[in-house]
Design a protein around this motif. Structure first.
Motif, PDB file in Angstrom:
ATOM      1  N   ALA A  80       0.825  -1.211   0.000  1.00 30.58           N
ATOM      2  CA  ALA A  80       0.000   0.000   0.000  1.00 30.58           C
ATOM      3  C   ALA A  80       0.859   1.261   0.000  1.00 30.58           C
ATOM      4  CB  ALA A  80      -0.927  -0.001   1.211  1.00 30.58           C
ATOM      5  N   ILE A  81       1.997   1.225   0.681  1.00 31.56           N
ATOM      6  CA  ILE A  81       2.886   2.390   0.689  1.00 31.56           C
ATOM      7  C   ILE A  81       3.476   2.616  -0.708  1.00 31.56           C
ATOM      8  CG2 ILE A  81       5.036   3.352   1.618  1.00 31.56           C
ATOM      9  CD1 ILE A  81       4.312   2.053   4.286  1.00 31.56           C
ATOM     10  N   PHE A  82       3.862   1.534  -1.390  1.00 32.08           N
ATOM     11  CA  PHE A  82       4.335   1.671  -2.772  1.00 32.08           C
ATOM     12  C   PHE A  82       3.250   2.298  -3.648  1.00 32.08           C
ATOM     13  CE2 PHE A  82       7.157  -2.015  -1.585  1.00 32.08           C
ATOM     14  CZ  PHE A  82       8.357  -1.330  -1.715  1.00 32.08           C
ATOM     15  N   ASP A  83       2.002   1.948  -3.373  1.00 28.09           N
ATOM     16  CA  ASP A  83       0.880   2.446  -4.179  1.00 28.09           C
ATOM     17  C   ASP A  83       0.574   3.918  -3.952  1.00 28.09           C
ATOM     18  OD1 ASP A  83       0.546  -0.017  -5.357  1.00 28.09           O
ATOM     19  OD2 ASP A  83      -1.089  -0.658  -4.036  1.00 28.09           O
ATOM     20  N   LEU A  84       1.241   4.557  -2.984  1.00 25.82           N
ATOM     21  CA  LEU A  84       1.053   5.992  -2.768  1.00 25.82           C
ATOM     22  C   LEU A  84       1.654   6.819  -3.898  1.00 25.82           C
ATOM     23  CD1 LEU A  84       1.799   6.391   1.053  1.00 25.82           C
ATOM     24  CD2 LEU A  84      -0.395   6.786  -0.079  1.00 25.82           C
ATOM     25  N   GLY A  85       2.555   6.210  -4.681  1.00 23.77           N
ATOM     26  CA  GLY A  85       3.237   6.924  -5.761  1.00 23.77           C
ATOM     27  C   GLY A  85       2.297   7.300  -6.887  1.00 23.77           C
ATOM     28  N   PRO A  86       2.845   7.853  -7.962  1.00 17.51           N
ATOM     29  CA  PRO A  86       4.272   7.858  -8.318  1.00 17.51           C
ATOM     30  C   PRO A  86       5.111   8.965  -7.675  1.00 17.51           C
ATOM     31  CG  PRO A  86       2.996   8.849 -10.092  1.00 17.51           C
ATOM     32  CD  PRO A  86       2.004   8.374  -9.062  1.00 17.51           C
ATOM     33  N   GLY A  88       6.561  11.418  -4.530  1.00 19.69           N
ATOM     34  CA  GLY A  88       6.920  11.141  -3.143  1.00 19.69           C
ATOM     35  C   GLY A  88       6.155  11.964  -2.123  1.00 19.69           C
ATOM     36  N   PHE A  89       5.317  12.917  -2.589  1.00 19.66           N
ATOM     37  CA  PHE A  89       4.664  13.826  -1.639  1.00 19.66           C
ATOM     38  C   PHE A  89       3.751  13.113  -0.638  1.00 19.66           C
ATOM     39  CE2 PHE A  89       1.167  16.696  -0.417  1.00 19.66           C
ATOM     40  CZ  PHE A  89       1.911  17.619   0.316  1.00 19.66           C
ATOM     41  N   PRO A  90       2.889  12.165  -1.065  1.00 20.51           N
ATOM     42  CA  PRO A  90       2.054  11.474  -0.072  1.00 20.51           C
ATOM     43  C   PRO A  90       2.886  10.769   1.007  1.00 20.51           C
ATOM     44  CG  PRO A  90       1.202  11.078  -2.269  1.00 20.51           C
ATOM     45  CD  PRO A  90       2.538  11.738  -2.439  1.00 20.51           C
ATOM     46  N   PHE A  91       4.035  10.223   0.617  1.00 26.48           N
ATOM     47  CA  PHE A  91       4.914   9.565   1.591  1.00 26.48           C
ATOM     48  C   PHE A  91       5.468  10.591   2.572  1.00 26.48           C
ATOM     49  CE2 PHE A  91       9.180   7.685   2.670  1.00 26.48           C
ATOM     50  CZ  PHE A  91       8.688   6.632   3.438  1.00 26.48           C
ATOM     51  N   GLU A  92       5.816  11.770   2.082  1.00 29.25           N
ATOM     52  CA  GLU A  92       6.296  12.833   2.965  1.00 29.25           C
ATOM     53  C   GLU A  92       5.208  13.233   3.967  1.00 29.25           C
ATOM     54  OE1 GLU A  92       7.510  15.931   0.280  1.00 29.25           O
ATOM     55  OE2 GLU A  92       8.868  14.576  -0.787  1.00 29.25           O
ATOM     56  N   ARG A  93       3.960  13.299   3.498  1.00 22.33           N
ATOM     57  CA  ARG A  93       2.839  13.608   4.398  1.00 22.33           C
ATOM     58  C   ARG A  93       2.692  12.536   5.465  1.00 22.33           C
ATOM     59  NH1 ARG A  93      -1.307  14.618   5.454  1.00 22.33           N
ATOM     60  NH2 ARG A  93      -3.020  14.774   3.988  1.00 22.33           N
ATOM     61  N   LYS A 137      13.088   9.308   0.975  1.00 19.23           N
ATOM     62  CA  LYS A 137      13.394   8.656  -0.299  1.00 19.23           C
ATOM     63  C   LYS A 137      12.322   7.610  -0.572  1.00 19.23           C
ATOM     64  CE  LYS A 137      16.996  10.841  -1.646  1.00 19.23           C
ATOM     65  NZ  LYS A 137      16.896  11.683  -2.843  1.00 19.23           N
ATOM     66  N   PHE A 138      11.376   7.988  -1.422  1.00 25.17           N
ATOM     67  CA  PHE A 138      10.252   7.107  -1.736  1.00 25.17           C
ATOM     68  C   PHE A 138      10.548   6.316  -3.009  1.00 25.17           C
ATOM     69  CE2 PHE A 138       6.283   6.427  -4.125  1.00 25.17           C
ATOM     70  CZ  PHE A 138       5.628   5.595  -3.234  1.00 25.17           C
ATOM     71  N   HIS A 139      10.298   5.018  -2.945  1.00 31.22           N
ATOM     72  CA  HIS A 139      10.488   4.146  -4.109  1.00 31.22           C
ATOM     73  C   HIS A 139       9.180   3.456  -4.464  1.00 31.22           C
ATOM     74  CE1 HIS A 139      14.845   4.604  -3.888  1.00 31.22           C
ATOM     75  NE2 HIS A 139      14.806   4.276  -2.609  1.00 31.22           N
ATOM     76  N   THR A 140       8.898   3.339  -5.752  1.00 29.16           N
ATOM     77  CA  THR A 140       7.725   2.578  -6.204  1.00 29.16           C
ATOM     78  C   THR A 140       8.090   1.136  -6.517  1.00 29.16           C
ATOM     79  OG1 THR A 140       8.109   3.332  -8.473  1.00 29.16           O
ATOM     80  CG2 THR A 140       6.550   4.605  -7.139  1.00 29.16           C
TER      81      THR A 140
END
Length: 282
Positions: A80-86, A88-93, A137-140
């Protein structure tokens, strides 16, 4: 006797599949021993040498979803975290929300002047008159890891803004430390370097028992991509409306209506959120 099966990982490598590891991951999602055992038994009957790890995950997730949707949501957290992409902003939130739960005041996407150049900081966190600069550092792709070059670069940026921040008389706080957060993993060299220079690291499972997964479970900061009651399209439309965490949906009836959700579906979504986050209104 347990089968000896070698499966194919996402990076193309093969490894011996652990049925015990599968059972433990099902149990950690909240599934009962009975449900976990039944899913493992089913997987044992269907698995074969060379089977893709992703296919095994999908099969286990599908079986768990039939028996316990809330456990299935927790089981899907990593995907689900990978699916936050593409982006990186949602991951930062998500990281900003996690730090807020830990008592920090946070800002996402801050421009800071360094001694040499200007930098954009993903999350700036303050607590007890100390400030922390967090790079996300967000990765898909789960195969991507952060090697030693990443903390080397992040630490050099931190030192540049720290020099400028701490000599500025207008700042009443002290810029104490840099952090590096990723949704995948760090290499051993990256961890060793970060320890040496005092850079805090946070990844899916690092530090041990205090990584991203453990913290998200502790504070129930599940991204909306974990929900089983929303379609992939609905999830991404809500992300476009800046809804990242499942808890935010409890006060987002209008936004859910704006993407076409009916009153009955909105109630189903909210019920799943309440059960997933163990929210008690009494």
């Amino acid at each position: 006797m347990e089968k000896q099966i070698y499966i194919k990982k996402g990076n193309g490598e093969t490894e011996l599949f652990s049925f015990e590891k599968l059972k433990n991951s099902l149990r950690s999602s909240g599934a009962s021993n009975e449900i976990a055992d039944s899913i493992v038994d089913k997987i044992q009957r269907d698995i074969y040498d060379g089977m893709a790890s992703n296919a095994i995950y999908k099969k286990a997730f599908g079986l768990l979803k039939q028996k316990n949707k809330i456990s299935a949501s927790r089981y899907s957290l990593k995907r689900a975290i990978f699916d936050l992409g593409p982006t990186g902003f949602p991951f930062e939130r998500l990281i900003g929300a996690l730090l807020k739960e830990k008592g920090f005041e946070t800002k996402v996407g801050v421009i800071l002047k360094g001694e040499c150049v200007t930098h954009e900081i993903d999350v700036l966190a303050e607590k007890d008159e100390y400030v922390y600069a967090i790079e996300c550092k967000f990765h898909t792709d789960p195969r991507n890891t952060s090697n030693v070059r990443v903390p080397l670069y992040i630490n050099s940026r931190f030192l540049d803004i720290q020099e400028q921040w701490n000599k500025d008389p207008k700042n009443k706080t002290h810029l104490k430390q840099g952090w590096l957060v990723t949704n995948t993993r760090f290499t051993e060299d990256a961890i060793n370097y970060a320890k040496c220079v005092g850079l805090t690291l946070l990844s899916w499972d690092y530090p041990s028992n205090n990584g991203l997964k453990a913290n998200i479970d502790t504070y129930a900061l599940y991204p909306i991509t974990t929900l089983t009651t929303l379609s992939k399209r609905e999830k991404h439309e809500l992300i476009a409306h800046d809804i990242i965490l499942v808890k935010e949906l409890l006060n987002a009836t209008d936004k859910m209506k704006s993407i076409g959700l009916s009153d009955s579906k909105i109630q189903k979504v909210k019920n799943e959120v309440i059960n997933l986050c163990r929210i008690n209104f009494s």
